[in-house]
Design a protein around this motif. Structure first.
Motif, PDB file in Angstrom:
ATOM      1  N   SER A  32       0.642  -1.342  -0.008  1.00 48.75           N
ATOM      2  CA  SER A  32       0.142  -0.175   0.123  1.00 48.75           C
ATOM      3  C   SER A  32       0.933   1.145  -0.185  1.00 48.75           C
ATOM      4  N   GLY A  33       2.180   1.206   0.061  1.00 47.34           N
ATOM      5  CA  GLY A  33       3.118   2.374  -0.039  1.00 47.34           C
ATOM      6  C   GLY A  33       3.529   2.676   1.244  1.00 47.34           C
ATOM      7  N   LYS A  34       3.220   2.019   2.513  1.00 45.74           N
ATOM      8  CA  LYS A  34       3.961   2.239   3.645  1.00 45.74           C
ATOM      9  C   LYS A  34       5.375   2.570   3.755  1.00 45.74           C
ATOM     10  N   THR A  35       6.032   1.494   3.419  1.00 42.10           N
ATOM     11  CA  THR A  35       7.677   1.452   3.329  1.00 42.10           C
ATOM     12  C   THR A  35       8.050   2.624   2.374  1.00 42.10           C
ATOM     13  N   ALA A  36       7.722   2.982   1.460  1.00 42.32           N
ATOM     14  CA  ALA A  36       7.998   4.019   0.355  1.00 42.32           C
ATOM     15  C   ALA A  36       7.777   5.405   1.119  1.00 42.32           C
ATOM     16  N   PHE A  37       6.802   5.554   1.605  1.00 38.01           N
ATOM     17  CA  PHE A  37       6.407   6.603   2.506  1.00 38.01           C
ATOM     18  C   PHE A  37       7.466   6.886   3.466  1.00 38.01           C
ATOM     19  N   ARG A  38       7.660   5.847   4.488  1.00 42.49           N
ATOM     20  CA  ARG A  38       8.622   6.209   5.548  1.00 42.49           C
ATOM     21  C   ARG A  38      10.104   6.411   5.023  1.00 42.49           C
ATOM     22  N   ARG A  39      10.380   5.768   4.006  1.00 44.11           N
ATOM     23  CA  ARG A  39      11.701   6.189   3.388  1.00 44.11           C
ATOM     24  C   ARG A  39      11.835   7.551   2.889  1.00 44.11           C
ATOM     25  N   ARG A  68      -3.259   6.060   7.692  1.00 48.46           N
ATOM     26  CA  ARG A  68      -4.003   5.092   6.642  1.00 48.46           C
ATOM     27  C   ARG A  68      -3.493   4.920   5.482  1.00 48.46           C
ATOM     28  N   PHE A  69      -3.075   3.693   4.875  1.00 45.92           N
ATOM     29  CA  PHE A  69      -2.942   3.728   3.340  1.00 45.92           C
ATOM     30  C   PHE A  69      -3.993   2.945   2.910  1.00 45.92           C
ATOM     31  N   ALA A  70      -5.166   3.414   2.516  1.00 45.21           N
ATOM     32  CA  ALA A  70      -6.382   2.779   1.997  1.00 45.21           C
ATOM     33  C   ALA A  70      -6.468   2.893   0.549  1.00 45.21           C
ATOM     34  N   GLN A  71      -5.487   1.893  -0.274  1.00 42.05           N
ATOM     35  CA  GLN A  71      -5.679   2.045  -1.653  1.00 42.05           C
ATOM     36  C   GLN A  71      -6.578   1.105  -2.291  1.00 42.05           C
ATOM     37  N   ASP A  72      -7.219   1.279  -3.403  1.00 40.95           N
ATOM     38  CA  ASP A  72      -7.916   0.104  -4.116  1.00 40.95           C
ATOM     39  C   ASP A  72      -7.265  -1.248  -4.190  1.00 40.95           C
ATOM     40  N   GLU A  73      -7.885  -2.303  -4.355  1.00 39.82           N
ATOM     41  CA  GLU A  73      -7.177  -3.427  -4.555  1.00 39.82           C
ATOM     42  C   GLU A  73      -6.458  -3.706  -5.855  1.00 39.82           C
ATOM     43  N   ASP A  74      -7.040  -2.976  -6.889  1.00 37.61           N
ATOM     44  CA  ASP A  74      -6.384  -3.182  -8.205  1.00 37.61           C
ATOM     45  C   ASP A  74      -4.929  -2.543  -8.085  1.00 37.61           C
ATOM     46  N   ALA A 129       3.553  12.650  -1.006  1.00 33.10           N
ATOM     47  CA  ALA A 129       2.768  12.389   0.080  1.00 33.10           C
ATOM     48  C   ALA A 129       3.607  12.845   1.442  1.00 33.10           C
ATOM     49  N   ALA A 130       4.744  12.524   1.371  1.00 27.62           N
ATOM     50  CA  ALA A 130       5.801  12.779   2.555  1.00 27.62           C
ATOM     51  C   ALA A 130       5.734  14.072   2.719  1.00 27.62           C
ATOM     52  N   ARG A 131       5.887  15.009   1.749  1.00 33.84           N
ATOM     53  CA  ARG A 131       6.235  16.580   1.691  1.00 33.84           C
ATOM     54  C   ARG A 131       4.793  17.167   2.445  1.00 33.84           C
ATOM     55  N   ARG A 132       3.586  16.225   2.561  1.00 41.70           N
ATOM     56  CA  ARG A 132       2.453  16.801   3.197  1.00 41.70           C
ATOM     57  C   ARG A 132       2.405  16.732   4.650  1.00 41.70           C
ATOM     58  N   PHE A 133       3.464  16.145   5.270  1.00 40.77           N
ATOM     59  CA  PHE A 133       3.575  15.904   6.555  1.00 40.77           C
ATOM     60  C   PHE A 133       4.796  16.635   7.392  1.00 40.77           C
ATOM     61  N   THR A 134       4.500  16.792   8.589  1.00 37.50           N
ATOM     62  CA  THR A 134       5.529  17.400   9.600  1.00 37.50           C
ATOM     63  C   THR A 134       5.256  16.501  10.811  1.00 37.50           C
ATOM     64  N   PHE A 135       6.434  16.355  11.478  1.00 33.23           N
ATOM     65  CA  PHE A 135       6.191  15.637  12.636  1.00 33.23           C
ATOM     66  C   PHE A 135       6.889  16.157  13.893  1.00 33.23           C
ATOM     67  N   GLY A 136       6.121  15.833  15.208  1.00 34.64           N
ATOM     68  CA  GLY A 136       6.697  16.535  16.500  1.00 34.64           C
ATOM     69  C   GLY A 136       6.371  17.460  17.079  1.00 34.64           C
ATOM     70  N   ARG A 137       5.061  17.967  16.442  1.00 37.94           N
ATOM     71  CA  ARG A 137       4.273  19.029  17.260  1.00 37.94           C
ATOM     72  C   ARG A 137       3.737  18.498  18.599  1.00 37.94           C
TER      73      ARG A 137
END
Length: 192
Positions: free
Chosen positions: A30-37, A119-125, A183-191
């Motif tokens: 679903s893209g979790k690993t690519a996102f965290r990388r 959540r990484f909610a991608q269509d099954e295809d 997708a990663a550019r849309r998030f900041t962390f640590g607030r």
């Protein structure tokens, strides 16, 4: 931006994620690993913030699936150390079942840390296409479909909030025409 107990589908703008436990929820491929990388590559989180069950399995147990209890005990130890220090901890595994998330939520409660679900909610295809491109032999297309079905049944926004998530954000992916880097550019962390 969401209020406590809120939900946002992230398609534009910047989402600020609170310190505490960040739980990635999504089927394989679903893209979790690519996102965290990408989060790490872009400097949005430090590499030690990510606690991946797959990485622990490879690091300590040579990929043996029979080591799952030890893998998850080690995952919890690493997450607990970060939460105790007031840092962000990102739990990367599928986390599509309520039982998997309950264990993480209990850990967060022990340290008084909020839980944010991505959540990484991608269509099954889309999932099946991405799975095929990954060329991994440890999981079949049928396995990916089974995980996707579990997620559809047990990881709705309402259920995640009922389980104690303070915030739930959908992370866009290929199905929405968004790359992991975008997708990663849309998030900041640590607030706080």
């Amino acid at each position: 931006m969401p209020v406590h107990g809120g939900f946002v589908s992230v398609h534009g703008g910047l989402v600020s994620v609170h310190r505490g436990l960040v739980v990635l929820v999504g089927p394989p491929a679903s893209g979790k690993t690519a996102f965290r990388r990408e989060l790490v590559a872009q400097g949005r989180i430090d590499p030690e913030a990510v606690v991946s069950s797959d990485d622990i399995r490879a690091e300590l147990f040579a990929g043996s699936p029979s080591a799952d209890p030890e893998v998850f005990d080690e995952r919890d130890r690493r997450i607990g150390a970060r939460l105790a220090a007031g840092l962000v901890a990102v739990a990367e595994s599928t986390n599509v079942t309520p039982e998997a998330r309950a264990r993480l939520a209990a850990l967060a409660r022990r340290f008084g840390a909020p839980v944010t679900v991505l959540r990484f909610a991608q269509d099954e295809d889309v999932l099946l296409r991405q799975h095929e491109e990954r060329a991994r032999d440890d999981m079949s297309a049928a396995d990916v479909s089974a995980y996707a079905a579990v997620m559809r049944r047990h990881a709705s926004r309402d259920q995640l909030l009922a389980e104690g998530a303070a915030f739930v954000h959908d992370v866009p992916g290929r199905g929405q025409g968004v790359t992991a880097a975008e997708a990663a550019r849309r998030f900041t962390f640590g607030r706080p």
